[in-house]
Scaffold this motif. Structure first.
Motif, PDB file in Angstrom:
ATOM      1  N   ILE A 116       0.841  -1.201   0.000  1.00  0.00           N
ATOM      2  CA  ILE A 116       0.000   0.000   0.000  1.00  0.00           C
ATOM      3  C   ILE A 116       0.875   1.250   0.000  1.00  0.00           C
ATOM      4  N   VAL A 119       2.195   1.934  -3.421  1.00  0.00           N
ATOM      5  CA  VAL A 119       1.164   2.414  -4.355  1.00  0.00           C
ATOM      6  C   VAL A 119       0.985   3.917  -4.227  1.00  0.00           C
ATOM      7  N   PHE A 120       0.966   4.414  -2.993  1.00  0.00           N
ATOM      8  CA  PHE A 120       0.658   5.823  -2.764  1.00  0.00           C
ATOM      9  C   PHE A 120       1.894   6.704  -2.632  1.00  0.00           C
ATOM     10  N   ARG A 226      -3.138   1.130 -15.335  1.00  0.00           N
ATOM     11  CA  ARG A 226      -2.441   1.589 -14.131  1.00  0.00           C
ATOM     12  C   ARG A 226      -3.404   1.738 -12.953  1.00  0.00           C
ATOM     13  N   ARG A 227      -4.578   2.308 -13.230  1.00  0.00           N
ATOM     14  CA  ARG A 227      -5.561   2.471 -12.150  1.00  0.00           C
ATOM     15  C   ARG A 227      -6.042   1.116 -11.642  1.00  0.00           C
ATOM     16  N   ALA A 228      -6.292   0.196 -12.577  1.00  0.00           N
ATOM     17  CA  ALA A 228      -6.756  -1.136 -12.190  1.00  0.00           C
ATOM     18  C   ALA A 228      -5.686  -1.870 -11.383  1.00  0.00           C
ATOM     19  N   ASN A 230      -3.227  -0.538  -9.507  1.00  0.00           N
ATOM     20  CA  ASN A 230      -3.114   0.038  -8.173  1.00  0.00           C
ATOM     21  C   ASN A 230      -4.309  -0.320  -7.302  1.00  0.00           C
ATOM     22  N   THR A 231      -5.500  -0.349  -7.901  1.00  0.00           N
ATOM     23  CA  THR A 231      -6.704  -0.718  -7.154  1.00  0.00           C
ATOM     24  C   THR A 231      -6.621  -2.153  -6.665  1.00  0.00           C
ATOM     25  N   LEU A 232      -6.190  -3.044  -7.540  1.00  0.00           N
ATOM     26  CA  LEU A 232      -6.039  -4.446  -7.142  1.00  0.00           C
ATOM     27  C   LEU A 232      -4.994  -4.604  -6.038  1.00  0.00           C
ATOM     28  N   VAL A 234      -4.137  -2.448  -3.753  1.00  0.00           N
ATOM     29  CA  VAL A 234      -4.670  -1.945  -2.489  1.00  0.00           C
ATOM     30  C   VAL A 234      -5.707  -2.900  -1.904  1.00  0.00           C
ATOM     31  N   LEU A 235      -6.631  -3.374  -2.737  1.00  0.00           N
ATOM     32  CA  LEU A 235      -7.695  -4.258  -2.251  1.00  0.00           C
ATOM     33  C   LEU A 235      -7.143  -5.560  -1.693  1.00  0.00           C
ATOM     34  N   SER A 237      -4.092  -6.055  -0.654  1.00  0.00           N
ATOM     35  CA  SER A 237      -3.292  -5.730   0.525  1.00  0.00           C
ATOM     36  C   SER A 237      -4.175  -5.544   1.754  1.00  0.00           C
TER      37      SER A 237
END
Length: 248
Positions: A116, A119-120, A226-228, A230-232, A234-235, A237
């Motif tokens: 996480i 990612v951020f 890229r958005r998908a 990062n979303t995956l 985070v979810l 994680s």
């Protein structure tokens, strides 16, 4: 129908369900670059005997990732491999030598928080510049936890590759890592023979998912990818962290 090919303790219904999950897991990883290994491990943990979970999952993931490498071989970012492989050899051997297993909850929470953070924020420089260390840590952890694809994905992500390059390079790294893990478990005496029929079916289902996911990868928009991704990250994680804390 499948019973003659299944190990003792695994029902035909459970095997059919896991074949579907293997297809979906490979589709997700081929299309988005990450997520399938952890998804498959979560379902296998509920249906496969604990002693067989990590080694059998490792062989299935070896086949799944090798299929992705085969399909996307020309997109592999080879400079990412050498140091990572050296570190992976060291990490796999050390993991195999340790008798007392690390608490799964600690590993889950640690990996989840680390990913996480990457990612951020910008990935830490050592993750890219010290591939030997990255390979050693992730290979050590995979001997106890199994699905360290998230950690390796963070390393791959640090190269800022196009979507095909990201998926191909991540698959190559995981293929090498799972291969080493299987060798170590074999040396430790795990009997892969009784699972071979089930493993072959799972790899075949996974390859079909890879082919389907590869088609999706061709038309996915780069920004959407890229958005998908990062979303995956985070979810999955968050799922690891909550599981480690005993919330779910």
């Amino acid at each position: 129908m499948l019973s003659p090919f299944l190990p003792q303790g695994l029902t035909e219904g459970a095997a059919l369900f896991l074949l579907l999950i293997s297809f979906l897991a490979s589709f997700i990883t081929a299309a988005f670059g990450i997520g399938g290994g952890a998804l498959l491990l979560a379902f296998m943990a509920a249906l496969v005997p604990t002693a067989a979970l990590i080694p059998v999952h490792g062989v299935i993931q070896l086949g799944s990732n090798a299929g992705r490498v085969l399909i996307l071989l020309g997109s592999v970012h080879r400079p990412a491999l050498t140091g990572f492989v050296v570190g992976s050899v060291v990490g796999s051997i050390l993991g195999g030598l340790i008798v007392v297993e690390l608490p799964a909850s600690v590993v889950q929470i640690g990996i989840g928080l680390f990913v996480i953070w990457t990612v951020f924020s910008r990935a830490p420089q050592w993750l890219r510049d010290m591939p030997v260390l990255t390979g050693a840590i992730s290979s050590f952890l995979t001997m106890f936890f199994g699905a360290t694809g998230l950690f390796v994905a963070s390393y791959t992500k640090s190269f800022d590759l196009p979507r095909h390059g990201h998926v191909a390079t991540h698959a190559a790294l995981m293929t090498l890592q799972h291969c080493l893990k299987i060798v170590v478990f074999g040396v430790l005496g795990f009997a892969f023979g009784q699972w071979i029929g089930f493993i072959v079916m799972m790899i075949a289902a996974g390859f079909a998912g890879t082919v389907a996911g590869r088609v999706s990868l061709d038309w996915i928009d780069e920004k959407l990818f890229r958005r998908a991704l990062n979303t995956l990250l985070v979810l999955i994680s968050l799922r690891l962290i909550l599981g480690g804390l005993g919330v779910i």
